[in-house]
Write an enzyme that holds these catalytic residues in place. Structure first.
Site, PDB file in Angstrom:
ATOM      1  N   ASP A   1      64.017   9.811  88.598  1.00 31.74           N
ATOM      2  CA  ASP A   1      62.931   9.633  89.360  1.00 31.74           C
ATOM      3  C   ASP A   1      63.457   9.118  90.582  1.00 31.74           C
ATOM      4  O   ASP A   1      63.889   7.887  90.424  1.00 31.74           O
ATOM      5  CB  ASP A   1      61.784   9.242  88.564  1.00 31.74           C
ATOM      6  CG  ASP A   1      60.302   9.057  89.359  1.00 31.74           C
ATOM      7  OD1 ASP A   1      60.576   9.182  90.407  1.00 31.74           O
ATOM      8  OD2 ASP A   1      59.393   9.466  88.542  1.00 31.74           O
ATOM      9  N   LEU A   2      63.033   9.763  91.603  1.00 30.95           N
ATOM     10  CA  LEU A   2      63.324   9.001  93.099  1.00 30.95           C
ATOM     11  C   LEU A   2      62.498   7.458  93.137  1.00 30.95           C
ATOM     12  O   LEU A   2      62.956   6.670  94.087  1.00 30.95           O
ATOM     13  CB  LEU A   2      63.092   9.683  94.292  1.00 30.95           C
ATOM     14  CG  LEU A   2      63.931  11.148  94.392  1.00 30.95           C
ATOM     15  CD1 LEU A   2      63.503  11.873  95.681  1.00 30.95           C
ATOM     16  CD2 LEU A   2      65.535  10.705  94.457  1.00 30.95           C
ATOM     17  N   SER A  25      55.660  20.837 106.408  1.00 28.91           N
ATOM     18  CA  SER A  25      54.805  22.102 106.144  1.00 28.91           C
ATOM     19  C   SER A  25      54.154  22.155 107.240  1.00 28.91           C
ATOM     20  O   SER A  25      53.516  21.311 107.982  1.00 28.91           O
ATOM     21  CB  SER A  25      53.915  21.436 104.939  1.00 28.91           C
ATOM     22  OG  SER A  25      52.795  22.076 104.870  1.00 28.91           O
ATOM     23  N   TYR A  60      47.644  15.097 100.311  1.00 30.22           N
ATOM     24  CA  TYR A  60      49.196  15.720 100.065  1.00 30.22           C
ATOM     25  C   TYR A  60      49.571  15.851 101.758  1.00 30.22           C
ATOM     26  O   TYR A  60      50.624  15.556 102.059  1.00 30.22           O
ATOM     27  CB  TYR A  60      49.091  17.028  99.255  1.00 30.22           C
ATOM     28  CG  TYR A  60      50.341  18.085  99.768  1.00 30.22           C
ATOM     29  CD1 TYR A  60      51.460  17.673  99.352  1.00 30.22           C
ATOM     30  CD2 TYR A  60      50.195  19.042 100.520  1.00 30.22           C
ATOM     31  CE1 TYR A  60      52.529  18.606  99.416  1.00 30.22           C
ATOM     32  CE2 TYR A  60      51.261  19.890 100.964  1.00 30.22           C
ATOM     33  CZ  TYR A  60      52.415  19.422 100.438  1.00 30.22           C
ATOM     34  OH  TYR A  60      53.751  20.340 100.918  1.00 30.22           O
ATOM     35  N   LYS A 101      52.765  14.521 104.249  1.00 33.23           N
ATOM     36  CA  LYS A 101      53.844  15.027 104.970  1.00 33.23           C
ATOM     37  C   LYS A 101      53.931  14.391 106.543  1.00 33.23           C
ATOM     38  O   LYS A 101      55.023  14.258 106.902  1.00 33.23           O
ATOM     39  CB  LYS A 101      53.684  16.548 105.007  1.00 33.23           C
ATOM     40  CG  LYS A 101      53.816  17.351 103.570  1.00 33.23           C
ATOM     41  CD  LYS A 101      55.250  17.197 103.284  1.00 33.23           C
ATOM     42  CE  LYS A 101      55.704  17.948 101.872  1.00 33.23           C
ATOM     43  NZ  LYS A 101      56.801  17.268 101.433  1.00 33.23           N
ATOM     44  N   TYR A 137      57.641  24.486 106.745  1.00 29.47           N
ATOM     45  CA  TYR A 137      57.337  25.565 106.120  1.00 29.47           C
ATOM     46  C   TYR A 137      55.833  26.430 106.320  1.00 29.47           C
ATOM     47  O   TYR A 137      54.943  25.507 106.108  1.00 29.47           O
ATOM     48  CB  TYR A 137      57.679  25.426 104.557  1.00 29.47           C
ATOM     49  CG  TYR A 137      58.758  24.673 104.002  1.00 29.47           C
ATOM     50  CD1 TYR A 137      59.887  24.580 105.002  1.00 29.47           C
ATOM     51  CD2 TYR A 137      58.733  24.158 102.743  1.00 29.47           C
ATOM     52  CE1 TYR A 137      61.003  23.888 104.521  1.00 29.47           C
ATOM     53  CE2 TYR A 137      59.884  23.620 102.305  1.00 29.47           C
ATOM     54  CZ  TYR A 137      61.070  23.355 103.174  1.00 29.47           C
ATOM     55  OH  TYR A 137      62.094  22.533 102.779  1.00 29.47           O
ATOM     56  N   PHE A 138      55.913  27.560 106.425  1.00 33.29           N
ATOM     57  CA  PHE A 138      54.703  28.455 106.460  1.00 33.29           C
ATOM     58  C   PHE A 138      54.551  28.691 104.841  1.00 33.29           C
ATOM     59  O   PHE A 138      54.536  27.753 104.030  1.00 33.29           O
ATOM     60  CB  PHE A 138      54.572  29.390 107.459  1.00 33.29           C
ATOM     61  CG  PHE A 138      54.232  28.910 108.691  1.00 33.29           C
ATOM     62  CD1 PHE A 138      55.236  27.799 109.256  1.00 33.29           C
ATOM     63  CD2 PHE A 138      53.060  28.835 109.318  1.00 33.29           C
ATOM     64  CE1 PHE A 138      54.758  27.211 110.421  1.00 33.29           C
ATOM     65  CE2 PHE A 138      52.734  28.372 110.479  1.00 33.29           C
ATOM     66  CZ  PHE A 138      53.615  27.182 111.365  1.00 33.29           C
ATOM     67  N   ASN A 151      48.084  27.386  92.253  1.00 33.60           N
ATOM     68  CA  ASN A 151      47.155  27.263  93.599  1.00 33.60           C
ATOM     69  C   ASN A 151      47.566  28.228  94.646  1.00 33.60           C
ATOM     70  O   ASN A 151      46.800  28.524  95.449  1.00 33.60           O
ATOM     71  CB  ASN A 151      47.814  26.015  94.103  1.00 33.60           C
ATOM     72  CG  ASN A 151      47.298  24.692  93.283  1.00 33.60           C
ATOM     73  OD1 ASN A 151      46.001  24.484  92.921  1.00 33.60           O
ATOM     74  ND2 ASN A 151      48.298  23.875  92.889  1.00 33.60           N
ATOM     75  N   ARG A 172      37.227  28.130  99.349  1.00 32.38           N
ATOM     76  CA  ARG A 172      37.867  27.009  98.614  1.00 32.38           C
ATOM     77  C   ARG A 172      38.094  26.138 100.000  1.00 32.38           C
ATOM     78  O   ARG A 172      38.268  26.206 100.827  1.00 32.38           O
ATOM     79  CB  ARG A 172      39.232  27.460  98.257  1.00 32.38           C
ATOM     80  CG  ARG A 172      39.973  26.368  97.140  1.00 32.38           C
ATOM     81  CD  ARG A 172      41.325  26.990  96.708  1.00 32.38           C
ATOM     82  NE  ARG A 172      42.085  27.412  97.766  1.00 32.38           N
ATOM     83  CZ  ARG A 172      43.514  27.675  97.556  1.00 32.38           C
ATOM     84  NH1 ARG A 172      43.954  27.767  96.386  1.00 32.38           N
ATOM     85  NH2 ARG A 172      44.161  28.139  98.373  1.00 32.38           N
TER      86      ARG A 172
END
Ligand code: NAD
Length: 345
Positions: free
Chosen positions: A63-64, A130, A155, A159, A182-183, A203, A300
């Site tokens: 675990d980091l 992201s 979340y 980032k 990232y897309f 998800n 959503r």
């Protein structure tokens, strides 16, 4: 590949994008050391990578958040050229319910990693960011200069904060960072030996599609058809995970060849093309020959209408371009789902 094989630490390397990147790194001649706590993956992926590339990467179940254990890995591998940092929790909805879990894991991991990298004089990091950092952009396509919007979720905020931490550290040290935004990565390796492994209800759209097609779910939920888009469903920039993985190899090469123009660079990784939810379902139906049940339900929380990337910067500076089309992405995801059903893992 430059003369000596270079060794790269891949955190989260048994995960979805990390495993595909490990394959591409090994195939480009890099040695890979994976650190993963298996919170969202399985160590069977190490063997799968070995099957594809002919060599299993070194693997540490760590675990980091455990800085001492991480330090031990760096001691065992004093010759690391760089780190690609994928490890993080990524479920947007869960992060709203359990913000501390996300802030703790994603930020403590990063801080520990930077600390140990500094002690070990490892100065190159490719970071998984992201497109969520842009929120709902005012203009499309989104360039790297588009403003960072207030995050929709804890979340997304991890980032943004991570990019800020990296920039702060890089400003006052020898650290170099390439942050890849990232897309929407989808699809699986052509071997269908590795792919996305959603635990619980997916998800993301594509695992939802493939799980419905294989009979695990009765129907696909389409969250809203009253968005400001041509068919009313949300538009995303889907990118094949193997194309995405290749961008990491190119980014690492750019760092190691000292081609960076500044100590922290950002690149959007997408195809530059937007696809609606209904178009994605149609593409899947076309390649699979199946007809899928879907139901339009209410929107959503937290979904933006539409987003796709301006990829000129990545095309020009990285010399990288996404090559696979939507149908290839869907077909590979479908083959992976069928292999999962057949008990490949
Ligand atoms: P994933 O969950 O498949 O992989 C992440 C891996 O990190 C998992 O194997 C998990 O076990 C591991 N991990 C998590 N916390 C850890 C810790 N504290 N110590 C060690 N290992 C830990 O996710 P993914 O889709 O491969 O995503 C990789 C990265 O890309 C993440 O940072 C994610 O936020 C980012 N990202 C993903 C997407 C996407 O749609 N998949 C989009 C944008 C950004």
């Amino acid at each position: 590949m430059d003369s000596m094989p270079k060794k790269v630490l891949v955190t989260g390397g048994t995960g979805y994008i990390g495993s595909h990147t490990t394959v591409e790194l090994q195939q480009a001649g890099y040695q890979v050391v994976i650190v993963d706590n298996l919170s969202n993956s399985t160590d069977k992926i190490v063997g799968q990578i070995g099957q594809i590339t002919g060599r299993a990467p070194a693997f540490y179940q760590i675990d980091l958040c455990d800085e001492a254990a991480l330090r031990m890995v760096f001691r065992e591998h004093p010759d690391l050229a760089g780190v690609i940092h994928f490890a993080a929790y990524k479920a947007v909805g869960e992060s709203v319910e359990l913000p501390l879990k996300y802030y703790h894991n994603n930020l403590v991991s990063l801080i520990n990693l930077l600390q140990v990298m500094q002690e070990s004089r490892v100065y190159n990091m490719v970071f998984s960011s992201s497109c969520t950092v842009y929120g709902q952009p005012d203009t499309l396509p989104v360039t790297e200069q588009s403003p960072i919007k207030k995050a929709f979720s804890p979340y997304g905020n991890t980032k943004q904060i991570s990019e800020e931490i990296l920039a702060d550290v890089a400003t006052v040290s020898d650290l170099k960072v390439i942050s890849l935004r990232y897309f929407n990565p989808i699809g699986a390796h052509e071997s269908a030996l590795i792919g996305e492994l959603p635990i619980g209800i997916p998800n993301n759209l594509v695992p939802f599609i493939t799980q419905t097609a294989i009979g695990l779910r009765p129907k696909i939920m389409v969250f809203g058809n009253d968005y400001n888009t041509p068919d009313g469903t949300c538009i995303r920039d889907y990118i094949h995970v193997v194309d995405l993985a290749k961008a990491h190899v190119v980014a690492m090469q750019r760092m190691l060849r000292q081609n960076m123009e500044t100590y922290m660079e950002f690149f959007n990784l997408g195809t530059g093309k937007g696809t609606s939810v209904l178009e994605a379902i149609n593409a899947f139906e076309k390649v699979s020959g199946l007809k899928l049940n879907f139901e339009i339900t209410k929107r959503r929380e937290g979904d933006v209408d539409k987003v796709w990337a301006d990829v000129a910067h990545a095309n020009g500076k990285l010399g990288w371009k996404a090559e696979e089309g939507l149908e290839e992405m869907m077909l590979s995801a479908w083959q992976w789902e069928q292999n999962l059903k057949a008990g490949i893992l």
